[in-house]
Design a protein around this motif. Structure first.
Motif, mmCIF file in Angstrom:
data_model
loop_
_atom_site.group_PDB
_atom_site.id
_atom_site.type_symbol
_atom_site.label_atom_id
_atom_site.label_comp_id
_atom_site.label_asym_id
_atom_site.label_seq_id
_atom_site.Cartn_x
_atom_site.Cartn_y
_atom_site.Cartn_z
ATOM 1 N N GLY A 49 6.956 13.259 25.128
ATOM 2 C CA GLY A 49 5.890 12.422 25.670
ATOM 3 C C GLY A 49 5.617 12.643 27.143
ATOM 4 N N SER A 50 6.488 13.366 27.838
ATOM 5 C CA SER A 50 6.242 13.670 29.248
ATOM 6 C C SER A 50 5.205 14.796 29.344
ATOM 7 C CB SER A 50 7.541 14.075 29.944
ATOM 8 O OG SER A 50 7.996 15.329 29.454
ATOM 9 N N ALA A 51 4.686 15.001 30.544
ATOM 10 C CA ALA A 51 3.669 16.036 30.726
ATOM 11 C C ALA A 51 3.855 16.724 32.069
ATOM 12 C CB ALA A 51 2.276 15.429 30.637
ATOM 13 N N VAL A 52 3.334 17.942 32.157
ATOM 14 C CA VAL A 52 3.266 18.726 33.385
ATOM 15 C C VAL A 52 1.870 19.325 33.451
ATOM 16 C CG1 VAL A 52 5.739 19.253 33.473
ATOM 17 C CG2 VAL A 52 4.189 20.791 32.254
ATOM 18 N N GLY A 53 1.460 19.764 34.638
ATOM 19 C CA GLY A 53 0.146 20.375 34.724
ATOM 20 C C GLY A 53 -0.223 20.773 36.138
ATOM 21 N N THR A 54 -1.399 21.381 36.256
ATOM 22 C CA THR A 54 -1.910 21.843 37.536
ATOM 23 C C THR A 54 -3.385 21.503 37.643
ATOM 24 O OG1 THR A 54 -0.355 23.692 37.543
ATOM 25 C CG2 THR A 54 -2.232 23.868 39.026
ATOM 26 N N LEU A 55 -3.774 21.035 38.826
ATOM 27 C CA LEU A 55 -5.171 20.783 39.145
ATOM 28 C C LEU A 55 -5.505 21.641 40.362
ATOM 29 C CD1 LEU A 55 -7.783 19.057 38.791
ATOM 30 C CD2 LEU A 55 -6.780 17.482 40.454
ATOM 31 N N THR A 56 -6.598 22.401 40.296
ATOM 32 C CA THR A 56 -7.020 23.270 41.390
ATOM 33 C C THR A 56 -8.431 22.890 41.804
ATOM 34 O OG1 THR A 56 -5.657 25.063 40.506
ATOM 35 C CG2 THR A 56 -7.344 25.669 42.108
ATOM 36 N N LEU A 57 -8.623 22.716 43.110
ATOM 37 C CA LEU A 57 -9.936 22.400 43.656
ATOM 38 C C LEU A 57 -10.401 23.547 44.529
ATOM 39 C CD1 LEU A 57 -9.190 18.765 44.882
ATOM 40 C CD2 LEU A 57 -10.127 19.461 42.682
ATOM 41 N N ASP A 58 -11.654 23.938 44.382
ATOM 42 C CA ASP A 58 -12.272 24.931 45.243
ATOM 43 C C ASP A 58 -12.622 24.213 46.546
ATOM 44 O OD1 ASP A 58 -13.910 26.698 46.593
ATOM 45 O OD2 ASP A 58 -15.355 26.924 44.970
ATOM 46 N N ALA A 59 -11.910 24.529 47.635
ATOM 47 C CA ALA A 59 -12.095 23.815 48.896
ATOM 48 C C ALA A 59 -13.527 23.920 49.413
ATOM 49 C CB ALA A 59 -11.111 24.339 49.947
ATOM 50 N N ALA A 60 -14.163 25.058 49.186
ATOM 51 C CA ALA A 60 -15.542 25.258 49.663
ATOM 52 C C ALA A 60 -16.555 24.446 48.868
ATOM 53 C CB ALA A 60 -15.907 26.738 49.619
ATOM 54 N N SER A 61 -16.139 23.864 47.751
ATOM 55 C CA SER A 61 -17.084 23.122 46.905
ATOM 56 C C SER A 61 -17.235 21.665 47.321
ATOM 57 C CB SER A 61 -16.655 23.199 45.438
ATOM 58 O OG SER A 61 -15.549 22.347 45.172
ATOM 59 N N LEU A 62 -16.516 21.226 48.375
ATOM 60 C CA LEU A 62 -16.648 19.843 48.834
ATOM 61 C C LEU A 62 -18.071 19.599 49.309
ATOM 62 C CD1 LEU A 62 -15.432 17.076 49.445
ATOM 63 C CD2 LEU A 62 -14.810 17.958 51.701
ATOM 64 N N ASP A 63 -18.706 18.584 48.742
ATOM 65 C CA ASP A 63 -20.095 18.259 49.069
ATOM 66 C C ASP A 63 -20.163 16.813 49.540
ATOM 67 O OD1 ASP A 63 -22.831 17.973 49.273
ATOM 68 O OD2 ASP A 63 -23.214 18.235 47.129
ATOM 69 N N THR A 64 -20.538 16.628 50.822
ATOM 70 C CA THR A 64 -20.691 15.281 51.382
ATOM 71 C C THR A 64 -22.169 14.921 51.561
ATOM 72 O OG1 THR A 64 -20.659 15.997 53.696
ATOM 73 C CG2 THR A 64 -18.513 15.510 52.656
ATOM 74 N N LYS A 65 -23.055 15.765 51.059
ATOM 75 C CA LYS A 65 -24.506 15.549 51.182
ATOM 76 C C LYS A 65 -24.994 15.695 52.627
ATOM 77 C CE LYS A 65 -24.672 14.484 46.813
ATOM 78 N NZ LYS A 65 -24.651 15.595 45.907
ATOM 79 N N ASN A 66 -24.214 16.418 53.465
ATOM 80 C CA ASN A 66 -24.606 16.689 54.838
ATOM 81 C C ASN A 66 -24.152 18.121 55.149
ATOM 82 O OD1 ASN A 66 -24.171 17.019 57.769
ATOM 83 N ND2 ASN A 66 -24.763 14.863 57.905
ATOM 84 N N ALA A 67 -25.089 19.069 55.178
ATOM 85 C CA ALA A 67 -24.756 20.489 55.302
ATOM 86 C C ALA A 67 -23.962 20.802 56.568
ATOM 87 C CB ALA A 67 -26.027 21.334 55.232
ATOM 88 N N LYS A 68 -24.342 20.204 57.681
ATOM 89 C CA LYS A 68 -23.635 20.475 58.941
ATOM 90 C C LYS A 68 -22.190 19.987 58.860
ATOM 91 C CE LYS A 68 -23.943 19.841 63.927
ATOM 92 N NZ LYS A 68 -24.703 19.250 65.030
ATOM 93 N N ARG A 69 -21.997 18.790 58.326
ATOM 94 C CA ARG A 69 -20.641 18.250 58.170
ATOM 95 C C ARG A 69 -19.834 19.098 57.192
ATOM 96 N NH1 ARG A 69 -21.100 12.576 57.314
ATOM 97 N NH2 ARG A 69 -21.965 13.085 55.285
ATOM 98 N N ASP A 70 -20.456 19.509 56.078
ATOM 99 C CA ASP A 70 -19.749 20.325 55.089
ATOM 100 C C ASP A 70 -19.289 21.643 55.695
ATOM 101 O OD1 ASP A 70 -20.185 18.289 53.293
ATOM 102 O OD2 ASP A 70 -21.763 19.343 52.186
ATOM 103 N N THR A 71 -20.133 22.262 56.520
ATOM 104 C CA THR A 71 -19.756 23.506 57.188
ATOM 105 C C THR A 71 -18.542 23.266 58.090
ATOM 106 O OG1 THR A 71 -22.006 24.369 57.096
ATOM 107 C CG2 THR A 71 -20.545 25.318 58.763
ATOM 108 N N HIS A 72 -18.538 22.151 58.820
ATOM 109 C CA HIS A 72 -17.399 21.823 59.680
ATOM 110 C C HIS A 72 -16.136 21.576 58.847
ATOM 111 C CE1 HIS A 72 -15.476 19.113 62.968
ATOM 112 N NE2 HIS A 72 -15.039 20.339 63.055
#
Length: 171
Positions: A49-72
């Motif tokens: 019943g136990s579990a293991v796993g991996t979650l991977t996020l593409d760091a460049a895919s972060l979207d805050t709806k503000n292009a200048k902030r996202d670039t920073h």
């Protein structure tokens, strides 16, 4: 919830998964919100019943709806995506506790820096073909080399929220 989670391999359904963050800035007057659009992962539910796993996020895919902030945020002051394109969480153990609570213990890696992370998730759906977990937890960005703080305007912890939908992996 009394449904048992099926043993075996599970694949993250990126179309039904969200991983987002929010952080107070401008001396606590503004909340910056964003979501990662590039997510991948897999897990295994073991016979006990136990579990293991991996979650991977593409760091460049972060979207805050503000292009200048996202670039920073993609730059060296924060995620440094040129050198560290992914954020990963490796769940070394996930065990069902009372009701729908799942205790998850693992390791979060951001900017090449790994730190232990334990959190409680909630099993919100489980059947023979799908399972969905929800979690919300704080992260101290300074622990991962993201100490940029012009004029002291960024304070406190970043809150991460995740809804992770898994489907049974093809045999």
């Amino acid at each position: 919830m009394t449904v048992a989670v099926e043993t075996g391999l599970w694949q993250l359904d990126s179309t039904a998964t969200t991983v987002a963050l929010r952080h107070k800035t401008m001396w606590g007057l503004v909340t910056v919100k964003g979501a990662f659009t590039g997510v991948a992962g897999q897990g295994e539910v073991r016979a006990d019943g136990s579990a293991v796993g991996t979650l991977t996020l593409d760091a460049a895919s972060l979207d805050t709806k503000n292009a200048k902030r996202d670039t920073h945020l993609r730059g060296a002051d924060f995620f440094d995506v040129d050198n560290h394109p992914e954020l990963t969480f490796v769940a070394r153990s996930a065990e069902r506790r009372d009701g729908d609570t799942v205790k998850v213990v693992g390791q979060l890696t951001v900017r090449g820096i790994s730190r232990p992370l334990s959190l409680d998730a909630r099993l919100v759906e489980a059947d023979a073909e799908t399972l969905t977990l929800e979690a919300e937890f704080p992260v101290d960005r300074a622990e991962f080399g993201m100490g940029w703080n012009q004029l002291g305007m960024i304070r406190g912890l970043t809150t991460v929220t995740a809804t992770l939908r898994f489907t049974r992996a093809a045999a």
